[in-house]
Design a protein around this motif. Structure first.
Motif, PDB file in Angstrom:
ATOM      1  N   MET A   1     -20.586   4.533  -1.914  1.00 31.69           N
ATOM      2  CA  MET A   1     -19.440   3.709  -1.510  1.00 31.69           C
ATOM      3  C   MET A   1     -19.018   4.104  -0.095  1.00 31.69           C
ATOM      4  SD  MET A   1     -15.663   3.359  -3.325  1.00 31.69           S
ATOM      5  CE  MET A   1     -16.419   2.705  -4.825  1.00 31.69           C
ATOM      6  N   PRO A   2     -18.861   3.141   0.829  1.00 31.02           N
ATOM      7  CA  PRO A   2     -18.497   3.460   2.206  1.00 31.02           C
ATOM      8  C   PRO A   2     -17.070   3.999   2.296  1.00 31.02           C
ATOM      9  CG  PRO A   2     -18.444   1.080   1.845  1.00 31.02           C
ATOM     10  CD  PRO A   2     -19.067   1.681   0.637  1.00 31.02           C
ATOM     11  N   MET A   3     -16.919   4.921   3.222  1.00 34.92           N
ATOM     12  CA  MET A   3     -15.598   5.511   3.413  1.00 34.92           C
ATOM     13  C   MET A   3     -14.673   4.504   4.091  1.00 34.92           C
ATOM     14  SD  MET A   3     -16.512   9.375   4.692  1.00 34.92           S
ATOM     15  CE  MET A   3     -14.761   9.793   4.741  1.00 34.92           C
ATOM     16  N   THR A   4     -13.374   4.610   3.753  1.00 38.48           N
ATOM     17  CA  THR A   4     -12.382   3.732   4.350  1.00 38.48           C
ATOM     18  C   THR A   4     -12.124   4.155   5.780  1.00 38.48           C
ATOM     19  OG1 THR A   4     -11.319   3.421   2.211  1.00 38.48           O
ATOM     20  CG2 THR A   4     -10.033   2.831   4.162  1.00 38.48           C
ATOM     21  N   THR A   5     -12.316   3.253   6.702  1.00 42.63           N
ATOM     22  CA  THR A   5     -12.080   3.582   8.108  1.00 42.63           C
ATOM     23  C   THR A   5     -10.600   3.529   8.415  1.00 42.63           C
ATOM     24  OG1 THR A   5     -12.248   1.277   8.821  1.00 42.63           O
ATOM     25  CG2 THR A   5     -14.298   2.530   8.674  1.00 42.63           C
ATOM     26  N   PRO A   6     -10.166   4.213   9.499  1.00 39.09           N
ATOM     27  CA  PRO A   6      -8.757   4.160   9.884  1.00 39.09           C
ATOM     28  C   PRO A   6      -8.270   2.746  10.113  1.00 39.09           C
ATOM     29  CG  PRO A   6      -9.882   5.939  11.043  1.00 39.09           C
ATOM     30  CD  PRO A   6     -10.938   5.170  10.325  1.00 39.09           C
ATOM     31  N   ALA A   7      -9.136   1.879  10.678  1.00 37.87           N
ATOM     32  CA  ALA A   7      -8.722   0.502  10.957  1.00 37.87           C
ATOM     33  C   ALA A   7      -8.454  -0.250   9.655  1.00 37.87           C
ATOM     34  CB  ALA A   7      -9.797  -0.215  11.769  1.00 37.87           C
ATOM     35  N   VAL A   8      -9.325  -0.024   8.635  1.00 33.03           N
ATOM     36  CA  VAL A   8      -9.144  -0.685   7.343  1.00 33.03           C
ATOM     37  C   VAL A   8      -7.870  -0.193   6.670  1.00 33.03           C
ATOM     38  CG1 VAL A   8     -10.097  -0.967   5.030  1.00 33.03           C
ATOM     39  CG2 VAL A   8     -11.597  -1.103   7.024  1.00 33.03           C
ATOM     40  N   ALA A   9      -7.657   1.139   6.743  1.00 31.46           N
ATOM     41  CA  ALA A   9      -6.453   1.722   6.144  1.00 31.46           C
ATOM     42  C   ALA A   9      -5.204   1.162   6.802  1.00 31.46           C
ATOM     43  CB  ALA A   9      -6.488   3.248   6.290  1.00 31.46           C
ATOM     44  N   ALA A  10      -5.230   1.053   8.126  1.00 29.99           N
ATOM     45  CA  ALA A  10      -4.079   0.516   8.849  1.00 29.99           C
ATOM     46  C   ALA A  10      -3.840  -0.938   8.465  1.00 29.99           C
ATOM     47  CB  ALA A  10      -4.309   0.634  10.358  1.00 29.99           C
ATOM     48  N   GLY A  11      -4.955  -1.688   8.286  1.00 31.40           N
ATOM     49  CA  GLY A  11      -4.818  -3.081   7.880  1.00 31.40           C
ATOM     50  C   GLY A  11      -4.213  -3.220   6.498  1.00 31.40           C
ATOM     51  N   SER A  12      -4.591  -2.312   5.598  1.00 35.70           N
ATOM     52  CA  SER A  12      -4.040  -2.337   4.243  1.00 35.70           C
ATOM     53  C   SER A  12      -2.545  -2.054   4.257  1.00 35.70           C
ATOM     54  CB  SER A  12      -4.761  -1.308   3.363  1.00 35.70           C
ATOM     55  OG  SER A  12      -6.146  -1.606   3.266  1.00 35.70           O
ATOM     56  N   LEU A  13      -2.152  -1.062   5.055  1.00 38.77           N
ATOM     57  CA  LEU A  13      -0.730  -0.751   5.192  1.00 38.77           C
ATOM     58  C   LEU A  13       0.028  -1.950   5.753  1.00 38.77           C
ATOM     59  CD1 LEU A  13      -0.681   2.892   6.659  1.00 38.77           C
ATOM     60  CD2 LEU A  13       0.125   2.156   4.415  1.00 38.77           C
ATOM     61  N   ASP A  14      -0.550  -2.564   6.753  1.00 41.10           N
ATOM     62  CA  ASP A  14       0.081  -3.720   7.395  1.00 41.10           C
ATOM     63  C   ASP A  14       0.327  -4.834   6.385  1.00 41.10           C
ATOM     64  OD1 ASP A  14       0.561  -6.102   8.918  1.00 41.10           O
ATOM     65  OD2 ASP A  14      -0.241  -5.095  10.662  1.00 41.10           O
ATOM     66  N   ARG A  15      -0.682  -5.124   5.573  1.00 44.46           N
ATOM     67  CA  ARG A  15      -0.546  -6.220   4.608  1.00 44.46           C
ATOM     68  C   ARG A  15       0.430  -5.863   3.486  1.00 44.46           C
ATOM     69  NH1 ARG A  15      -6.069  -6.359   5.686  1.00 44.46           N
ATOM     70  NH2 ARG A  15      -6.514  -5.056   3.875  1.00 44.46           N
ATOM     71  N   PHE A  16       0.332  -4.648   3.000  1.00 43.65           N
ATOM     72  CA  PHE A  16       1.190  -4.239   1.874  1.00 43.65           C
ATOM     73  C   PHE A  16       2.666  -4.259   2.260  1.00 43.65           C
ATOM     74  CE2 PHE A  16       3.446  -1.112  -0.719  1.00 43.65           C
ATOM     75  CZ  PHE A  16       3.089  -1.515  -2.002  1.00 43.65           C
ATOM     76  N   PHE A  17       2.982  -3.725   3.429  1.00 48.65           N
ATOM     77  CA  PHE A  17       4.379  -3.640   3.859  1.00 48.65           C
ATOM     78  C   PHE A  17       4.828  -4.822   4.730  1.00 48.65           C
ATOM     79  CE2 PHE A  17       3.357   0.856   3.011  1.00 48.65           C
ATOM     80  CZ  PHE A  17       4.419   1.179   2.172  1.00 48.65           C
ATOM     81  N   LYS A  18       3.900  -5.751   5.000  1.00 46.73           N
ATOM     82  CA  LYS A  18       4.228  -6.926   5.814  1.00 46.73           C
ATOM     83  C   LYS A  18       4.745  -6.511   7.198  1.00 46.73           C
ATOM     84  CE  LYS A  18       5.618  -9.577   1.711  1.00 46.73           C
ATOM     85  NZ  LYS A  18       6.717 -10.360   1.077  1.00 46.73           N
ATOM     86  N   ILE A  19       4.102  -5.510   7.763  1.00 47.78           N
ATOM     87  CA  ILE A  19       4.570  -4.949   9.030  1.00 47.78           C
ATOM     88  C   ILE A  19       4.474  -5.960  10.172  1.00 47.78           C
ATOM     89  CG2 ILE A  19       4.160  -3.147  10.755  1.00 47.78           C
ATOM     90  CD1 ILE A  19       3.253  -1.314   8.477  1.00 47.78           C
TER      91      ILE A  19
END
Length: 489
Positions: A1-19
């Motif tokens: 399984m590929p590791m989560t990149t910082p960009a993907v993690a940041a995108g997930s945070l952005d979507r979850f919190f509606k930043i």
């Protein structure tokens, strides 16, 4: 399984919190979370000084053994723990940029009006706080709390926000010592009408700095001002040895003496958690008295949080057309749980903090900022010596600026319409004058009904407003009401 990149993690945070959706950035949320923490970190020191130094009727301090120092350390650790956990929950569940901690005013009420009653113990008093939180949760889940909030006319909600702005401005000036109790007047400038002492000059420097940085639109203006002013305070104290503010030393530092700690890390003691007696008070005082005390706690917390919520939501542009914050029901559920959690941890009821508006002014728009603040509170259980470096004089200038920003909404009130202008006026002025958000809201609600009735417009009063006004009337007359009920029963 590929590791989560910082960009993907940041995108997930952005979507979850509606930043991005709310016009913010991750960096801005982090900065706002830090600012909110520094603006309200004083509670870690102040709460122990309120509930940690007063003995109950049995002569016992709020401690499970040990002397004064470990006692205060236990209260401080539990205060930080509950604030951290509940603020993280506010961010993760409600996605709202509001931090939670032990409520000032509520802790004083618990200390001096409950724990000091004949026969009462601290465990009994905290049991009543837990019951208050449970009642609050029931009111929220039933929909009553949100319905009560929506019953307030939109101009009244604006008045609440403006009043809170004046309130925190007065708190800032008073806590810093810039305004103090006067000898022949209620308040006066500084010491004997003059700005005596280096701490006051440090406050003035901080106020000038935060205003200058903010109008220059510098990113992180509030946080930078707090950190720079704290550094200046440390230097001033090292050179001038001002010491702590006391009756004999009126030119000393408020809350904390700013000096580098000898130890940067301290092991927290959570011994107070769970130190309660849920129904113990009912056998120590009359049932009527216990119920009236719970009622007083509920009413104060009920409207205090709603006022704070709308003020923060207004500043963050998170209100709907009716002036209700996005996700109000969830916000109030978390707040109600926080009230009970504060009792379970023996640190008094926890509630939303208006100082969160400092973080909003720095750009915070989502619950991610609250999570940052909550993590800092949890870290402070270990880093309490570092938190204790910041004096009032370095933290309060930011609140003055926030007060100004909230005051700008006053133009949204029609001052020529007496039906709303008089209630709005009383709401605004009584918050700072009575040193209570609840008193301001209560006076405004009662005045709204009175003015409508006096102008033969009683039919225009929403049914729920009649109930709210009646409850506040009982709240203001709680002492004579209690005396009458005690005589009857």
């Amino acid at each position: 399984m590929p590791m989560t990149t910082p960009a993907v993690a940041a995108g997930s945070l952005d979507r979850f919190f509606k930043i991005t959706e709310r016009g913010s950035t991750i960096a801005r949320e982090i900065r706002g979370g830090f600012v909110t923490f520094f603006a309200m970190a004083y509670i870690i020191v102040l709460n122990p000084l309120i509930i940690g130094t007063v003995r109950d009727d049995g002569g016992h301090g709020h401690v499970l053994g040990g002397g004064t120092d470990p006692h205060l350390a236990k209260v401080a650790a539990a205060t930080s723990l509950v604030a951290g956990v509940m603020t993280i929950l506010m961010g993760a569940i409600a996605n709202f940029p509001m931090a939670i901690a032990t409520g000032l005013g509520l802790n004083a009420f618990v200390t001096f009006s409950i724990a000091a009653l004949p026969g009462m113990t601290w465990a009994d008093a905290m049991g009543l706080v837990v019951l208050e939180g449970i009642v609050m949760l029931v009111l929220v889940l039933s929909g009553f709390r949100v319905a009560a909030f929506k019953a307030l006319p939109p101009p009244m909600k604006t008045a609440i926000s403006v009043g809170i702005g004046l309130f925190i401005t007065f708190v800032a000036f008073f806590d810093s010592g810039f305004i103090r109790a006067g000898a022949g007047t209620p308040v006066q400038l500084g010491v004997n009408g003059e700005l005596n002492g280096w701490p006051l000059l440090v406050f003035c420097f901080g106020l000038i700095l935060v205003i200058a940085l903010y109008v220059r639109k510098l990113k992180g203006a509030i946080l930078i001002a707090i950190l720079v002013t704290t550094a200046l305070a440390v230097i001033v104290e090292a050179m001038g040895r001002q010491g702590a503010l006391t009756d004999k030393n009126p030119t000393g530092w408020g809350l904390n003496v700013p000096k580098l700690p000898s130890d940067w890390i301290a092991t927290p003691d959570f011994g107070l958690v769970g130190h309660i007696s849920l129904f113990g008070s009912f056998s120590k005082i009359s049932v009527i008295t216990a119920l009236l005390l719970i009622f007083s706690l509920v009413l104060a917390d009920f409207f205090d949080t709603m006022g704070t919520m709308v003020a923060i939501g207004s500043k963050a542009d998170l209100l709907d057309k009716e002036g209700t914050p996005e996700g109000a029901q969830t916000i109030l559920v978390v707040d109600s749980v926080a009230a009970a959690a504060g009792g379970l941890a023996s640190v008094s009821s926890n509630t939303g903090y208006i100082e969160s508006s400092a973080g909003v002014s720095e750009g915070a728009r989502t619950g991610f900022a609250s999570i940052v603040t909550g993590v800092l509170f949890l870290l402070s259980t270990f880093l309490s010596p570092v938190v204790a470096v910041v004096p009032y004089e370095a933290a309060t200038p930011a609140l003055v600026l926030v007060g100004f920003l909230m005051m700008q909404q006053v133009g949204g009130i029609d001052w020529h319409d007496w039906d709303i202008a008089i209630p709005a006026f009383l709401t605004i002025v009584l918050m700072p004058f009575s040193y209570s958000i609840t008193v301001g809201i209560g006076a405004g609600c009662i005045a709204f009904v009175v003015v409508k009735v006096a102008r033969s417009r009683a039919r225009q009063v929403p049914p729920l407003m009649w109930l709210i006004a009646a409850l506040f009337a009982i709240y203001f007359a709680i002492a004579p009401v209690q005396d009458i009920l005690d005589r009857i029963f």
